[in-house]
Structures are given as C-alpha cells and as structure tokens.
Design an enzyme around this catalytic site. Structure first.
Site, PDB file in Angstrom:
ATOM      1  N   ARG A 402      -9.224  -9.063   1.940  1.00  0.00           N
ATOM      2  CA  ARG A 402     -10.571  -9.638   1.830  1.00  0.00           C
ATOM      3  C   ARG A 402     -11.624  -8.585   2.127  1.00  0.00           C
ATOM      4  O   ARG A 402     -12.632  -8.489   1.429  1.00  0.00           O
ATOM      5  CB  ARG A 402     -10.748 -10.838   2.771  1.00  0.00           C
ATOM      6  N   CYS A 403     -11.389  -7.781   3.155  1.00  0.00           N
ATOM      7  CA  CYS A 403     -12.349  -6.728   3.500  1.00  0.00           C
ATOM      8  C   CYS A 403     -12.550  -5.747   2.347  1.00  0.00           C
ATOM      9  O   CYS A 403     -13.646  -5.209   2.168  1.00  0.00           O
ATOM     10  CB  CYS A 403     -11.866  -5.952   4.721  1.00  0.00           C
TER      11      CYS A 403
END
Length: 413
Positions: A402-403
C-alpha cells in the site's frame, strides 16, 4: 463513476484500474550509513534486487488489468508542456533543496538545463546531486567553503518509492500533502506539477482538499477511504489534528462531494505506528488486517458538517474498540485479522515488515510481501486471494504494497 474523471477513488477495495508507482532509482545508492537518520531510512537496500522486486510488483498489477503509471515519467512529461513551466520547476526544486549560495544556485540551474532529456533530469533530481558533479563550480564563497565537507548539493530522495504519502486521491480530488519532515516534503513538488500541468490532468477540475503550502502536516499513509461517505485519517507521528480539520472542512463542504464523515483515529506516536496504514488496512468488504496494538479501545473523533453553523465542523469523541467503530460506521459485521495471528513476537516481527500493509486490487484480493508468511496464511484461511511479491530489499524502507502505490482510479463499489 463518470468516464471522464481523471481521478476516482471512493474505497480501499474497489477494483483498481490505474495506479502511480516510482521505480527505485539511483537515490537508493546515494544512501550511506551517516545519512540514514537524515533521510529517514533504517537500512540501505540493494538497488539491483530492489528494482527486480519492484518490477515484479508492477507486473503483478499489470497482470491484474491495472494501468501502471510512473511518477518520474509523468513529472518529465508535465514539464515538457512549456519551457516556462520547466524553468519554474527547476527554480522551485533548487529552493526547496535548501541551496543557500547564489553561485551554487546558478551552477545547478545550468547543470539541470544541460540535460537534453527531461526524464534524465528528473531522475537526477530524485537521485541527488553531488558537488563534484558540478564541473564548472568553484568553491569561492565563504558559505561554500564552510559547507565543503557535506557531499551533496541536493540530497537524494530515497523515500520516493513510497508514492502513497506525498499526495492521496480522495473521490475525484487529491490532498497535495505537507509532509512532516523537510526531507520528504520535497517529494510533493512532483505531484504539484503533474496535477497542474500534465495533459492527463490539466483542466480536469481536480479539487485540492489540502495543499502542500499548508503549515501543518498530513501524509497519505494516514488517509484511508472506508466508503464513498467515510474517510478515516490517522492522527499520528506524521499527521496533525489541525490538518485533519482542514481536510474535513474542504471535503465535507465541497458541493459535489459524497463524503459525510471524517473519522480521526488517534494512534500511538512511534516508528512502528508511523501511519494508520502501517497498522490497519482493508482487504474485503468486512475484513481488515490490523496490528494487535490498534484493536483498542481507541480515541476516535467523528467530524461532520455542523447543521447549525455553516462552514463549521461538529466534532464528536468516541472511545471504543476498532471493531465496534467500524461496525457502527460501515453498518456491517467486521472481521479483524491480526498481523501474526496475535502472537506477540510474530506480530512485532511481521509488523516491522509491513504485514498489515496490504494493497487491495479488488474486494478480497490483495498484494502482500512474501516475508510475512504467518499473516499471509491467516489471510488465505479467511478466504482472501493473495498475490505474493518478493520483499527482501523493498521492505528495508519500512513500507509495504500500500505504501508503494497511489491509486488514481478504482471502480466504485
């Protein structure tokens, strides 16, 4: 969703259509042990393998039908629209790099303009510029001679492959964020020029819910879209409560908005709980991966429009478990899947390697790091389809799938 929208993200799990990444570059090889604290890294990834892992990540997305765009490519294309835009970009980049010497500024302007290819210039800006690369620069001023020991004129930007933080897509607009540290705040200049000047976005009526010139900090890892009506924001090590209020006012009072509530989650201020998405991500309609330390009770503040004071917010404090809060606002039963299965040692280890930081490419279908095998097995037992990517080097930056991604378009649920 309107077909002409340049941006559309109204959930964390709607089928992913377009995503923005940054392929790790030479900025990684400009990391040294002495610079780790300054540049917010814990270790030095091996670039060759990090790129192989990132390419596997991008290929996984493409095989799932996702359009993959790259930050460095869009930034280069954005400044190709006119020489005036390019020169403004160069000047602003140099100013934000903290260059004080006028002689050094002039040398940098000349150096950046010597690149015949804008993509190569952007890559060099991201990688960092050493003093020795400015061939015609002579250390004649007092400032330059006193500061001669430090090797860089412009610091490398190794955190760029975490594209989630500098800006965030919410609905059909963005938050162009003011990052907590100067080291990372420089990253937001690329998004600024992309969304203002790139042909893909220029003239598309993209609202800015937050601006990089705001004085308080907001980072994309703290912004999670729970539904088309509910945005969750972490009050964390990197995001201020004042920023949440500014964002909520603009978002909730925008004429075309679907959002009705902003939930501000107060989370522990520590490296392990850096952003909300490092401890809490959605994997399906009713399922979330969580770090055991976030299950609560939590302090959560619901921000809504004040019916009696136009333009103002009503702030309601709630102290409850994460499960109960999600159940209340999403109006469904909730399953929290604990990182490491709740085992204290495994949870701490896999949390450090972003076991709770998953990227949903569709409801019940997520991308995860291979190294978090305990959490991954639990997710599979819960019926989640996994796309497992290698992670020995990418994880050294302390960020997960996600990052490393910024969705630009998702299908509405």
């Amino acid at each position: 969703m309107r077909d002409d929208r340049a941006l559309n993200v109204t959930s964390e799990i709607g089928r992913l259509k377009t995503v923005l990444l940054h392929r790790p570059g030479e900025e990684i090889e400009n990391l040294t042990p002495d610079l780790l604290d300054r540049l917010l890294f814990d270790d030095i990834p091996y670039l060759k393998v990090a790129r192989e892992e990132h390419d596997a990540f991008a290929q996984t997305l493409r095989e799932a039908g996702v359009e993959v765009l790259y930050l460095e490519v869009l930034a280069a294309e954005a400044i190709e629209t006119s020489d005036e835009v390019k020169q403004q970009f160069i000047s602003e980049f140099i100013d934000e790099a903290g260059v004080e010497s006028e002689r050094l500024k002039e040398a940098l302007i000349e150096y950046f303009n010597s690149f015949s290819d804008n993509k190569a210039m952007v890559d060099k800006m991201m990688a960092g510029v050493r003093k020795e690369e400015l061939k015609d620069y002579h250390r004649e001023s007092l400032y330059d001679q006193v500061n001669n020991v430090y090797p860089f004129v412009c610091d490398p930007m190794p955190n760029l492959y975490f594209t989630r933080d500098p800006f965030a897509t919410i609905g059909h607009g963005i938050t162009l964020n003011h990052m907590r540290t100067d080291t990372r705040n420089r990253e937001t200049i690329f998004a600024k020029y992309i969304f203002r000047h790139h042909p893909r976005f220029e003239g598309k009526d993209i609202p800015f819910w937050f601006n990089r010139n705001d004085k308080t900090s907001l980072e994309g890892g703290d912004e999670l879209i729970l539904s088309k009506e509910i945005l969750a924001v972490g009050i964390s090590q990197r995001t201020d409560s004042a920023s949440v209020e500014k964002l909520a006012k603009k978002l909730l009072y925008y004429p075309d908005t679907s959002f009705k509530t902003v939930l501000a989650f107060k989370i522990p201020v520590s490296r392990a709980f850096m952003h909300l998405d490092t401890v809490f991500t959605q994997v399906d309609y009713d399922k979330f991966t969580v770090h055991p330390g976030i299950v609560g009770p939590l302090e959560v503040y619901a921000l809504t429009k004040d019916p009696e004071n136009d333009g103002q917010l009503l702030v309601t404090e709630e102290v409850d478990t994460l499960e109960n809060i999600l159940k209340k606002y999403l109006d469904r039963d909730i399953k929290l899947i604990k990182c490491g299965g709740g085992d204290e040692i495994i949870a701490a280890r896999e949390q450090w390697n972003d076991g709770s930081n998953t990227l949903a490419i569709a409801p019940g279908e997520v991308i995860v790091y291979s190294r978090n095998y305990v959490t991954n097995e639990i997710l599979e037992k819960e019926g989640i389809k996994l796309h497992v990517i290698p992670s020995s080097e990418l994880s050294r930056g302390r960020g997960g799938p996600r990052c490393m991604s910024m969705p630009l378009i998702r299908e509405d649920l």
